[in-house]
Design a protein around this motif. Structure first.
Motif, PDB file in Angstrom:
ATOM      1  N   ASP A 253       5.920  -1.664  48.675  1.00 40.33           N
ATOM      2  CA  ASP A 253       7.215  -2.253  48.270  1.00 40.33           C
ATOM      3  C   ASP A 253       8.124  -2.439  49.491  1.00 40.33           C
ATOM      4  O   ASP A 253       8.941  -3.354  49.553  1.00 40.33           O
ATOM      5  CB  ASP A 253       7.917  -1.339  47.257  1.00 40.33           C
ATOM      6  CG  ASP A 253       7.285  -1.510  45.881  1.00 40.33           C
ATOM      7  OD1 ASP A 253       6.513  -2.480  45.717  1.00 40.33           O
ATOM      8  OD2 ASP A 253       7.537  -0.670  44.994  1.00 40.33           O
ATOM      9  N   ASN A 254       7.983  -1.491  50.472  1.00 43.25           N
ATOM     10  CA  ASN A 254       8.831  -1.568  51.672  1.00 43.25           C
ATOM     11  C   ASN A 254       8.007  -2.036  52.866  1.00 43.25           C
ATOM     12  O   ASN A 254       8.106  -1.485  53.959  1.00 43.25           O
ATOM     13  CB  ASN A 254       9.414  -0.177  51.967  1.00 43.25           C
ATOM     14  CG  ASN A 254      10.214   0.297  50.778  1.00 43.25           C
ATOM     15  OD1 ASN A 254      11.201  -0.319  50.399  1.00 43.25           O
ATOM     16  ND2 ASN A 254       9.750   1.359  50.146  1.00 43.25           N
ATOM     17  N   VAL A 255       7.189  -3.027  52.619  1.00 45.94           N
ATOM     18  CA  VAL A 255       6.236  -3.444  53.633  1.00 45.94           C
ATOM     19  C   VAL A 255       6.901  -3.989  54.904  1.00 45.94           C
ATOM     20  O   VAL A 255       6.341  -3.905  55.996  1.00 45.94           O
ATOM     21  CB  VAL A 255       5.242  -4.453  53.003  1.00 45.94           C
ATOM     22  CG1 VAL A 255       5.841  -5.818  52.865  1.00 45.94           C
ATOM     23  CG2 VAL A 255       3.939  -4.489  53.779  1.00 45.94           C
ATOM     24  N   ASP A 256       8.160  -4.457  54.777  1.00 41.81           N
ATOM     25  CA  ASP A 256       8.841  -5.012  55.963  1.00 41.81           C
ATOM     26  C   ASP A 256       9.088  -3.923  56.992  1.00 41.81           C
ATOM     27  O   ASP A 256       9.115  -4.174  58.202  1.00 41.81           O
ATOM     28  CB  ASP A 256      10.179  -5.644  55.562  1.00 41.81           C
ATOM     29  CG  ASP A 256       9.952  -6.678  54.469  1.00 41.81           C
ATOM     30  OD1 ASP A 256       8.819  -7.196  54.423  1.00 41.81           O
ATOM     31  OD2 ASP A 256      10.874  -6.924  53.666  1.00 41.81           O
ATOM     32  N   GLU A 257       9.306  -2.669  56.498  1.00 38.74           N
ATOM     33  CA  GLU A 257       9.618  -1.588  57.444  1.00 38.74           C
ATOM     34  C   GLU A 257       8.332  -0.989  58.030  1.00 38.74           C
ATOM     35  O   GLU A 257       8.377  -0.171  58.922  1.00 38.74           O
ATOM     36  CB  GLU A 257      10.386  -0.477  56.722  1.00 38.74           C
ATOM     37  CG  GLU A 257      11.741  -0.956  56.247  1.00 38.74           C
ATOM     38  CD  GLU A 257      12.317  -0.019  55.187  1.00 38.74           C
ATOM     39  OE1 GLU A 257      12.030   1.190  55.242  1.00 38.74           O
ATOM     40  OE2 GLU A 257      13.041  -0.527  54.304  1.00 38.74           O
ATOM     41  N   VAL A 258       7.191  -1.392  57.472  1.00 40.57           N
ATOM     42  CA  VAL A 258       5.911  -0.825  57.946  1.00 40.57           C
ATOM     43  C   VAL A 258       5.323  -1.789  58.967  1.00 40.57           C
ATOM     44  O   VAL A 258       5.568  -2.994  58.918  1.00 40.57           O
ATOM     45  CB  VAL A 258       4.930  -0.679  56.753  1.00 40.57           C
ATOM     46  CG1 VAL A 258       3.620  -0.070  57.199  1.00 40.57           C
ATOM     47  CG2 VAL A 258       5.564   0.127  55.652  1.00 40.57           C
ATOM     48  N   ASN A 259       4.572  -1.224  59.881  1.00 40.17           N
ATOM     49  CA  ASN A 259       3.893  -2.063  60.866  1.00 40.17           C
ATOM     50  C   ASN A 259       3.000  -3.066  60.133  1.00 40.17           C
ATOM     51  O   ASN A 259       2.138  -2.664  59.355  1.00 40.17           O
ATOM     52  CB  ASN A 259       3.046  -1.137  61.761  1.00 40.17           C
ATOM     53  CG  ASN A 259       2.414  -1.895  62.900  1.00 40.17           C
ATOM     54  OD1 ASN A 259       2.291  -3.120  62.816  1.00 40.17           O
ATOM     55  ND2 ASN A 259       2.042  -1.177  63.948  1.00 40.17           N
ATOM     56  N   PRO A 260       3.170  -4.397  60.336  1.00 41.87           N
ATOM     57  CA  PRO A 260       2.402  -5.394  59.571  1.00 41.87           C
ATOM     58  C   PRO A 260       0.898  -5.233  59.730  1.00 41.87           C
ATOM     59  O   PRO A 260       0.122  -5.665  58.879  1.00 41.87           O
ATOM     60  CB  PRO A 260       2.873  -6.741  60.137  1.00 41.87           C
ATOM     61  CG  PRO A 260       3.937  -6.454  61.112  1.00 41.87           C
ATOM     62  CD  PRO A 260       4.100  -4.991  61.299  1.00 41.87           C
ATOM     63  N   ARG A 261       0.456  -4.550  60.795  1.00 44.15           N
ATOM     64  CA  ARG A 261      -0.978  -4.367  60.973  1.00 44.15           C
ATOM     65  C   ARG A 261      -1.584  -3.497  59.859  1.00 44.15           C
ATOM     66  O   ARG A 261      -2.767  -3.507  59.606  1.00 44.15           O
ATOM     67  CB  ARG A 261      -1.238  -3.687  62.319  1.00 44.15           C
ATOM     68  CG  ARG A 261      -1.239  -4.699  63.459  1.00 44.15           C
ATOM     69  CD  ARG A 261      -1.877  -4.111  64.679  1.00 44.15           C
ATOM     70  NE  ARG A 261      -1.217  -2.866  65.063  1.00 44.15           N
ATOM     71  CZ  ARG A 261      -1.716  -1.987  65.911  1.00 44.15           C
ATOM     72  NH1 ARG A 261      -2.874  -2.184  66.442  1.00 44.15           N
ATOM     73  NH2 ARG A 261      -1.057  -0.888  66.224  1.00 44.15           N
ATOM     74  N   TRP A 262      -0.717  -2.676  59.231  1.00 40.74           N
ATOM     75  CA  TRP A 262      -1.187  -1.767  58.187  1.00 40.74           C
ATOM     76  C   TRP A 262      -1.253  -2.434  56.807  1.00 40.74           C
ATOM     77  O   TRP A 262      -1.781  -1.858  55.868  1.00 40.74           O
ATOM     78  CB  TRP A 262      -0.259  -0.540  58.093  1.00 40.74           C
ATOM     79  CG  TRP A 262      -0.493   0.392  59.230  1.00 40.74           C
ATOM     80  CD1 TRP A 262       0.250   0.496  60.368  1.00 40.74           C
ATOM     81  CD2 TRP A 262      -1.550   1.320  59.342  1.00 40.74           C
ATOM     82  NE1 TRP A 262      -0.276   1.438  61.209  1.00 40.74           N
ATOM     83  CE2 TRP A 262      -1.417   1.975  60.577  1.00 40.74           C
ATOM     84  CE3 TRP A 262      -2.631   1.674  58.532  1.00 40.74           C
ATOM     85  CZ2 TRP A 262      -2.279   2.940  61.014  1.00 40.74           C
ATOM     86  CZ3 TRP A 262      -3.480   2.650  58.968  1.00 40.74           C
ATOM     87  CH2 TRP A 262      -3.311   3.274  60.219  1.00 40.74           C
ATOM     88  N   LEU A 263      -0.690  -3.652  56.728  1.00 39.96           N
ATOM     89  CA  LEU A 263      -0.557  -4.278  55.405  1.00 39.96           C
ATOM     90  C   LEU A 263      -1.910  -4.391  54.682  1.00 39.96           C
ATOM     91  O   LEU A 263      -2.059  -3.965  53.542  1.00 39.96           O
ATOM     92  CB  LEU A 263       0.104  -5.662  55.553  1.00 39.96           C
ATOM     93  CG  LEU A 263       0.273  -6.404  54.230  1.00 39.96           C
ATOM     94  CD1 LEU A 263       1.212  -5.646  53.302  1.00 39.96           C
ATOM     95  CD2 LEU A 263       0.783  -7.818  54.455  1.00 39.96           C
ATOM     96  N   ARG A 264      -2.903  -4.958  55.386  1.00 40.49           N
ATOM     97  CA  ARG A 264      -4.206  -5.178  54.745  1.00 40.49           C
ATOM     98  C   ARG A 264      -4.871  -3.848  54.336  1.00 40.49           C
ATOM     99  O   ARG A 264      -5.410  -3.714  53.238  1.00 40.49           O
ATOM    100  CB  ARG A 264      -5.114  -5.942  55.718  1.00 40.49           C
ATOM    101  CG  ARG A 264      -6.210  -6.689  55.018  1.00 40.49           C
ATOM    102  CD  ARG A 264      -6.963  -7.577  55.946  1.00 40.49           C
ATOM    103  NE  ARG A 264      -8.401  -7.380  55.763  1.00 40.49           N
ATOM    104  CZ  ARG A 264      -9.067  -7.629  54.646  1.00 40.49           C
ATOM    105  NH1 ARG A 264      -8.427  -8.090  53.602  1.00 40.49           N
ATOM    106  NH2 ARG A 264     -10.355  -7.429  54.573  1.00 40.49           N
ATOM    107  N   ALA A 265      -4.738  -2.862  55.257  1.00 40.44           N
ATOM    108  CA  ALA A 265      -5.330  -1.550  54.945  1.00 40.44           C
ATOM    109  C   ALA A 265      -4.669  -0.958  53.697  1.00 40.44           C
ATOM    110  O   ALA A 265      -5.355  -0.444  52.802  1.00 40.44           O
ATOM    111  CB  ALA A 265      -5.140  -0.616  56.137  1.00 40.44           C
ATOM    112  N   LEU A 266      -3.321  -1.081  53.637  1.00 39.65           N
ATOM    113  CA  LEU A 266      -2.622  -0.503  52.475  1.00 39.65           C
ATOM    114  C   LEU A 266      -3.031  -1.210  51.185  1.00 39.65           C
ATOM    115  O   LEU A 266      -3.237  -0.566  50.146  1.00 39.65           O
ATOM    116  CB  LEU A 266      -1.102  -0.630  52.661  1.00 39.65           C
ATOM    117  CG  LEU A 266      -0.487   0.329  53.678  1.00 39.65           C
ATOM    118  CD1 LEU A 266       0.990   0.014  53.885  1.00 39.65           C
ATOM    119  CD2 LEU A 266      -0.657   1.774  53.213  1.00 39.65           C
TER     120      LEU A 266
END
Ligand code: ADP
Length: 434
Positions: free
Chosen positions: A233-246
């Motif tokens: 939900d707070n993907v903007d604050e997370v490193n975008p490289r982690w998006l796919r893994a999450l």
């Protein structure tokens, strides 16, 4: 022994007649000489017959035959010989019967012979220990008077003994017995009863273990899924490289949750023999709601789903269980049918009972897989399943639910053409709405 006695007999008779005629010649009384000679001959035969009769009447004492002359001697010997042979054969048969009885008496499994009406004819020692049969009182009694469990009575009267029946022992509820009936001869029954308490306990331990593990894994998994959702939900604050893994972690977490839910449902289904509810379920409405869910699952894949359901037919059972079984069949049809394929759901009744058929124009299944399809985690091919995210437990759940509703599943499929999954319910489960 096998001498032909006709020649000597005729010779002797001719000799006797010749002697009588000679006496007749000397005395001049041919007729009297003949009458006296033949009467003497007849008298002698009658005497031999009388001896034979007397000997046969006293033959229980195993007496050897009286001394006989000529043909009568041979008749005595032949009868004596036949008697000895008969006695030996009887002794041999008795020895075989004794051995069979001794060996069945030594068996740990109960062996019970019933006549065509189900009355007790013979049983071994183990039957007395396992079922509490009593030699003096119970001979000739109907078995359903002695094993009074309604499930046994239903099993016995249905006359379909392909599958064995498991029940608690009628004399000790802690022991578990398996009943297996075979029909033979003139529709008589041979019933084998095994004590499967230990096997049952092991099976129970396995079920409890799976249920406990599934239950314990649920809480940590819910926590992990919750955090993953927050992170996404707070993907903007997370490193975008982690998006796919999450995203992948969330998808796999979802699969694990489905798996645990299915395992828990199976454990619940296995815990009792019959559904907790036995209320009439409006199958037409249930199928309508499943059809809507299936249409949503199909979404842009554009399956054409048709429903034909008799609104006057209700089914006795548990609505929650039936929903889970029917939706597994319909969702499978969506999962394994290519885009824009056709799926038809039909619910009808005839003289054999009620039927639910889910037919699709999908991938189909090779015949060799069909017998094993309802086993847990059995998959036709793993690449198919990994795309659809299935748990491999869907059809096992269907089978269990149907068993609990006295129904059976028929699968008919042709590779590349499609499959039809049909549930057959007996008439006793039906309620007709006027
Ligand atoms: P899953 O969760 O993998 O779908 P199921 O127990 O529901 O498990 O089904 C077992 C296997 O049967 C599936 O993996 C699939 O290969 C096959 N199967 C089930 N339904 C269909 C269908 N309608 N068409 C083709 N294959 C099917």
């Amino acid at each position: 022994m096998n001498q032909d006695w006709r020649g000597p007999l005729i010779r002797r008779l001719l000799l006797l007649i010749g002697a009588c005629l000679l006496v007749g010649l000397i005395t001049g009384e041919y007729a009297w000489a003949l009458v006296i000679g033949l009467a003497g001959y007849l008298g002698w035969h009658l005497k031999q017959l009388l001896r034979l009769h007397t000997w046969l009447r006293t033959r229980e004492d195993n007496q050897p035959p009286p001394e006989g002359y000529g043909l009568w001697g041979e008749v005595f010997d032949s009868i004596y010989h036949l008697q000895r042979r008969d006695q030996k054969a009887r002794a041999r048969l008795q020895a075989v019967i004794d051995r069979v009885q001794e060996s069945t008496a030594a068996l740990k499994d109960a062996v019970i012979m019933l006549d065509r009406d189900g009355n007790l004819e013979w049983w071994n020692l183990a039957a007395e220990k396992l079922l509490g049969l009593k030699t003096l009182q119970d001979g000739g009694q109907p078995i359903i008077n002695l094993v009074r469990d309604p499930r046994f009575i239903e099993y016995f009267e249905r006359s379909n003994y392909l599958e064995p029946l498991e029940l608690p022992s009628p004399i000790n509820a802690r022991r578990r017995l398996q009943f297996h009936i075979t029909q033979y001869g003139n529709r008589e029954h041979l019933m084998l009863v095994r004590d499967i308490t230990r096997l049952h306990q092991l099976e129970q331990m396995r079920k409890d273990f799976v249920a406990n593990v599934s239950h314990e894994l649920r809480t940590p998994l819910t926590v992990i899924a919750g955090y993953l959702e927050t992170l996404l939900d707070n993907v903007d604050e997370v490193n975008p490289r982690w998006l796919r893994a999450l995203q992948q972690m969330q998808q796999q977490g979802g699969r694990m949750q489905n798996l645990l839910n299915d395992l828990l449902l199976l454990a619940k289904l296995e815990a009792t023999d019959y559904p907790s509810d036995n209320l009439p379920v409006a199958v037409d409405l249930l199928l309508l709601s499943i059809k809507n869910d299936a249409q949503a699952l199909s979404a842009e894949r554009g399956h054409r789903i048709s429903l034909e359901a008799d609104p006057h037919l209700k089914l006795k059972g548990s609505e929650a269980e039936l929903r889970s079984a029917f939706s597994n069949l319909v969702f499978n049809a969506v999962k394994y049918t290519p885009n824009e394929g056709h799926i038809s759901i039909r619910w009808w009744a005839d003289e054999h009972g009620a039927h639910l058929a889910v037919e699709d124009s999908g991938l189909g299944i090779e015949a060799k897989h069909l017998p094993r399809l309802t086993e847990r985690f059995y998959r036709v091919d793993s690449s198919r399943a990994s795309n659809t995210g299935g748990t491999g437990l869907g059809l096992a759940i269907v089978k269990h639910v149907l068993l609990r509703h006295r129904a059976r599943l028929d699968i008919d499929s042709t590779l590349g053409k499609g499959s039809t999954f049909t549930c057959h319910f007996p008439g006793t489960q039906l309620v007709r709405r006027s």
